[in-house]
Design a protein around this motif. Structure first.
Motif, PDB file in Angstrom:
ATOM      1  N   SER A  65       0.823  -1.204   0.000  1.00 38.35           N
ATOM      2  CA  SER A  65       0.000   0.000   0.000  1.00 38.35           C
ATOM      3  C   SER A  65       0.860   1.258   0.000  1.00 38.35           C
ATOM      4  O   SER A  65       0.408   2.317  -0.416  1.00 38.35           O
ATOM      5  CB  SER A  65      -0.950  -0.004   1.200  1.00 38.35           C
ATOM      6  OG  SER A  65      -0.223  -0.134   2.404  1.00 38.35           O
ATOM      7  N   GLU A  66       2.089   1.145   0.478  1.00 44.92           N
ATOM      8  CA  GLU A  66       3.095   2.207   0.471  1.00 44.92           C
ATOM      9  C   GLU A  66       4.452   1.541   0.287  1.00 44.92           C
ATOM     10  O   GLU A  66       4.601   0.366   0.602  1.00 44.92           O
ATOM     11  CB  GLU A  66       3.092   2.986   1.796  1.00 44.92           C
ATOM     12  CG  GLU A  66       1.823   3.739   2.091  1.00 44.92           C
ATOM     13  CD  GLU A  66       1.614   4.957   1.205  1.00 44.92           C
ATOM     14  OE1 GLU A  66       2.624   5.537   0.750  1.00 44.92           O
ATOM     15  OE2 GLU A  66       0.460   5.316   0.964  1.00 44.92           O
ATOM     16  N   GLN A  77       0.085  -0.073   7.073  1.00 46.42           N
ATOM     17  CA  GLN A  77       0.551  -0.482   5.746  1.00 46.42           C
ATOM     18  C   GLN A  77       0.271  -1.972   5.571  1.00 46.42           C
ATOM     19  O   GLN A  77       0.261  -2.732   6.536  1.00 46.42           O
ATOM     20  CB  GLN A  77       2.047  -0.194   5.614  1.00 46.42           C
ATOM     21  CG  GLN A  77       2.592  -0.429   4.241  1.00 46.42           C
ATOM     22  CD  GLN A  77       4.072  -0.032   4.138  1.00 46.42           C
ATOM     23  OE1 GLN A  77       4.668   0.408   5.101  1.00 46.42           O
ATOM     24  NE2 GLN A  77       4.630  -0.224   2.985  1.00 46.42           N
TER      25      GLN A  77
END
Length: 83
Positions: A65-66, A77
């Motif tokens: 997600s990051e 995350q």
């Protein structure tokens, strides 16, 4: 966000463990971390804690997600990992 979903859908179609199969919760995850494994060869880790969490052993990162730094999943995350 749209690109994250498009990538997730593409990976889901391509990776055999994201269809039917056995799901095993990983008991060694820290408090505030959800982790499970699907066979053959997939792990999902979601860090809901306030501290970075070291990723389990894996061969490659399929989706996050990051961006992951120092092989640690930041708070809030998620990561999909290949074994």
């Amino acid at each position: 966000m749209l690109e994250l979903y498009r990538t997730a859908l593409r990976i889901r179609r391509e990776h055999p463990a994201l269809g039917d199969g056995t799901l095993t919760w990983l008991d060694n995850a820290s408090d505030g971390v959800l982790a499970f494994q699907r066979d053959p060869g997939f792990i999902c880790v979601v860090n809901l804690s306030t501290e970075p969490y070291p990723l389990p052993d894996h061969t490659s990162v399929l989706l996050t997600s990051e961006p992951v730094e120092d092989n640690r999943l930041a708070p809030d995350q998620a990561a999909w990992l290949a074994l």
